[in-house]
Design an enzyme around this catalytic site. Structure first.
Site, short mmCIF file in Angstrom:
data_model
loop_
_atom_site.label_atom_id
_atom_site.label_comp_id
_atom_site.label_asym_id
_atom_site.label_seq_id
_atom_site.Cartn_x
_atom_site.Cartn_y
_atom_site.Cartn_z
N ARG A 154 0.74 -1.27 0.09
CA ARG A 154 0.40 -0.15 0.18
C ARG A 154 1.07 1.32 0.18
O ARG A 154 0.00 2.10 -0.84
CB ARG A 154 -0.96 0.05 0.75
CG ARG A 154 -2.17 1.52 1.20
CD ARG A 154 -3.20 0.70 2.27
NE ARG A 154 -2.96 1.30 4.31
CZ ARG A 154 -2.78 1.36 4.67
NH1 ARG A 154 -5.00 0.55 4.44
NH2 ARG A 154 -2.49 1.07 5.86
N LYS A 172 -2.76 6.50 1.29
CA LYS A 172 -2.57 7.64 2.96
C LYS A 172 -1.16 8.05 2.75
O LYS A 172 -0.59 8.07 2.98
CB LYS A 172 -1.90 5.82 3.43
CG LYS A 172 -2.54 6.36 5.25
CD LYS A 172 -2.00 4.75 5.27
CE LYS A 172 -2.27 5.25 7.10
NZ LYS A 172 -2.98 5.58 7.84
N GLU A 182 -16.01 7.22 4.78
CA GLU A 182 -15.37 6.41 6.02
C GLU A 182 -15.17 7.76 7.04
O GLU A 182 -15.63 8.68 6.70
CB GLU A 182 -14.15 6.44 5.99
CG GLU A 182 -12.70 6.46 4.82
CD GLU A 182 -11.67 6.00 4.25
OE1 GLU A 182 -11.00 5.07 5.36
OE2 GLU A 182 -10.90 6.25 3.60
N1 PLP Z 1 -9.31 5.04 6.47
C1 PLP Z 1 -7.94 5.53 7.30
C2 PLP Z 1 -8.26 6.79 6.80
C3 PLP Z 1 -6.90 5.46 7.38
O1 PLP Z 1 -6.47 6.25 8.29
C4 PLP Z 1 -7.49 4.21 7.93
C5 PLP Z 1 -5.32 3.53 8.75
O2 PLP Z 1 -5.24 3.43 8.74
C6 PLP Z 1 -8.03 3.01 7.67
C7 PLP Z 1 -8.57 3.52 7.28
C8 PLP Z 1 -7.53 1.43 8.01
O3 PLP Z 1 -7.06 1.41 7.58
P1 PLP Z 1 -5.70 -0.02 8.03
O4 PLP Z 1 -7.27 -1.07 8.73
O5 PLP Z 1 -4.95 -0.96 7.09
O6 PLP Z 1 -4.82 0.18 9.22
C1 COI Z 2 -3.84 3.65 11.34
O1 COI Z 2 -4.69 3.42 12.17
O2 COI Z 2 -2.66 3.23 11.37
C2 COI Z 2 -4.03 4.61 11.03
O3 COI Z 2 -3.24 5.26 10.40
C3 COI Z 2 -4.69 5.66 11.63
C4 COI Z 2 -4.15 7.18 11.70
C5 COI Z 2 -5.53 8.33 11.80
C6 COI Z 2 -4.03 7.42 13.40
#
Ligand code: PLP
Ligand code: COI
Length: 341
Positions: free
Chosen positions: A82, A184, A220
């Site tokens: 990612r 991200k 989201e």
């Molecule tokens: N959506 C956003 C905007 C995020 O910053 C995060 C955090 O990483 C997620 C979703 C959840 O992603 P993940 O489960 O890969 O941490």
């Molecule tokens: C994560 O869950 O790793 C994120 O990057 C979310 C952040 C808003 C702390």
């Protein structure tokens, strides 16, 4: 190895300086070898690409101490790929997946004393990130980059642990169609800061962003994906090209199907139908699964039957199974657990 003397159970989600971090620099079209260093300072030219045009991407994952006392991370290969998708979208160089996983491994290993003990309720949050480091004044990508990995011990993302949250439907948009919502990039978070401060000021825990094209579909929050459960026990998650493809959400869908025998569906979800769901949660690395008790849409309250005191029944099963896999209490699918030591 002796653990740091920290009140693990009362940690919030904040930055605590740990002993070591990883640094690698990119110049002349290639990455250097990378080092572990104690130096937490980044010295940049005043005109660095990241400072002028926000050319920065990041990742987030956690290191856990398992029931058997091993230190592990969860699916770091998915964070690696990612980050490369994010980097490519911002015209930044990619980093070979093996290099990413190796950097995470070395940084966590060096900071083993900071990895919270099993059962403490805390974890070591790992933040890999990359930014344009050389001077850029015309709008164009930098030529030089720095990749770093920092770690910090954390407790729950939302104050109060697993107490159900109250979310408001935001008047601000998070991502444009064909924009950068699916990667991200730091810029997505910069433009969400006013919205989150406003939500907190109004007494809400987080924002629900809608699709900015029609403002009718659920996207989201600022830092997590949504997950809903129907009254007949189906797990439903929003499908959109402008949300972050959460690794937690993708893992939970697998857990729901393969471990809990539940039906799952990834599809567009309208704000209008949210009132018909039985349970709602926010899922992400930081959020894990944080239950949502109420969503407020401009004064109109949508209260989930699961209520404001407990996690819904299926949310709880998903939470217990996922954290059980991460902490080594439940056998993981092949390749999900990366052992550090
Ligand atoms: N959506 C956003 C905007 C995020 O910053 C995060 C955090 O990483 C997620 C979703 C959840 O992603 P993940 O489960 O890969 O941490
Ligand atoms: C994560 O869950 O790793 C994120 O990057 C979310 C952040 C808003 C702390």
């Amino acid at each position: 190895m002796e653990k740091k003397n920290i009140d693990w159970a009362n940690l919030g989600f904040g930055y605590v300086k740990t002993d070591y971090r990883y640094v690698s620099n990119y110049a002349d079209g290639k990455w250097d070898e990378g080092v572990i260093t104690e130096d937490d300072k980044v010295v940049l030219n005043e005109c660095a690409g990241v400072l002028q045009y926000a050319q920065t991407v990041f990742e987030g994952l956690k290191a856990y101490t398992t029931e058997k006392g091993q230190i592990v991370t969860f699916r770091p290969d998915l964070n690696a790929s990612r980050m490369n998708d994010s980097a490519a979208r911002l015209e930044m160089p990619t980093l070979p997946e093996g290099r990413f996983v190796d950097a995470v491994t070395k940084t966590v290993k060096a900071n083993a004393a900071w990895v919270p003990p099993y059962g403490s309720g805390a974890t070591l949050y790992v933040r890999p990130y990359m930014f344009g480091s050389n001077p850029v004044i015309g709008v164009k990508p930098a030529d030089e980059y720095q990749f770093r990995v920092l770690t910090t011990p954390v407790g729950p993302y939302f104050k109060g642990g697993v107490k159900p949250l109250t979310i408001c439907v935001s008047d601000f948009d998070r991502a444009a169609p064909h924009g950068t919502g699916h990667i991200k990039a730091g810029l997505n978070y910069a433009m969400s800061l006013h919205a989150i401060v406003t939500a907190h000021h109004n007494g809400f825990d987080e924002n629900m962003y809608l699709d900015s094209g029609t403002r009718t579909k659920v996207e989201e929050t600022g830092g997590a994906n949504f997950l809903f459960v129907t009254k007949d026990g189906k797990v439903v998650t929003p499908k959109s090209g402008s949300i972050l493809p959460s690794i937690t959400r993708r893992s939970l869908i697998y857990v729901a199907k393969e471990y809990l025998g539940l039906e799952t569906e990834e599809r567009e979800i309208t704000l209008e139908e949210v009132k018909d769901f039985a349970e709602c949660g926010l899922c992400g690395t930081a959020a894990v699964i944080s239950p949502v008790g109420k969503i407020v849409d401009h004064g109109k309250e949508i209260c989930f039957p699961s209520g404001m005191t407990e996690m819904g029944e299926i949310t709880r099963k998903l939470y217990d199974t996922l954290t059980g896999i991460q902490m080594g209490r439940i056998e993981a699918p092949e390749g999900w657990i990366h052992v550090i030591e």
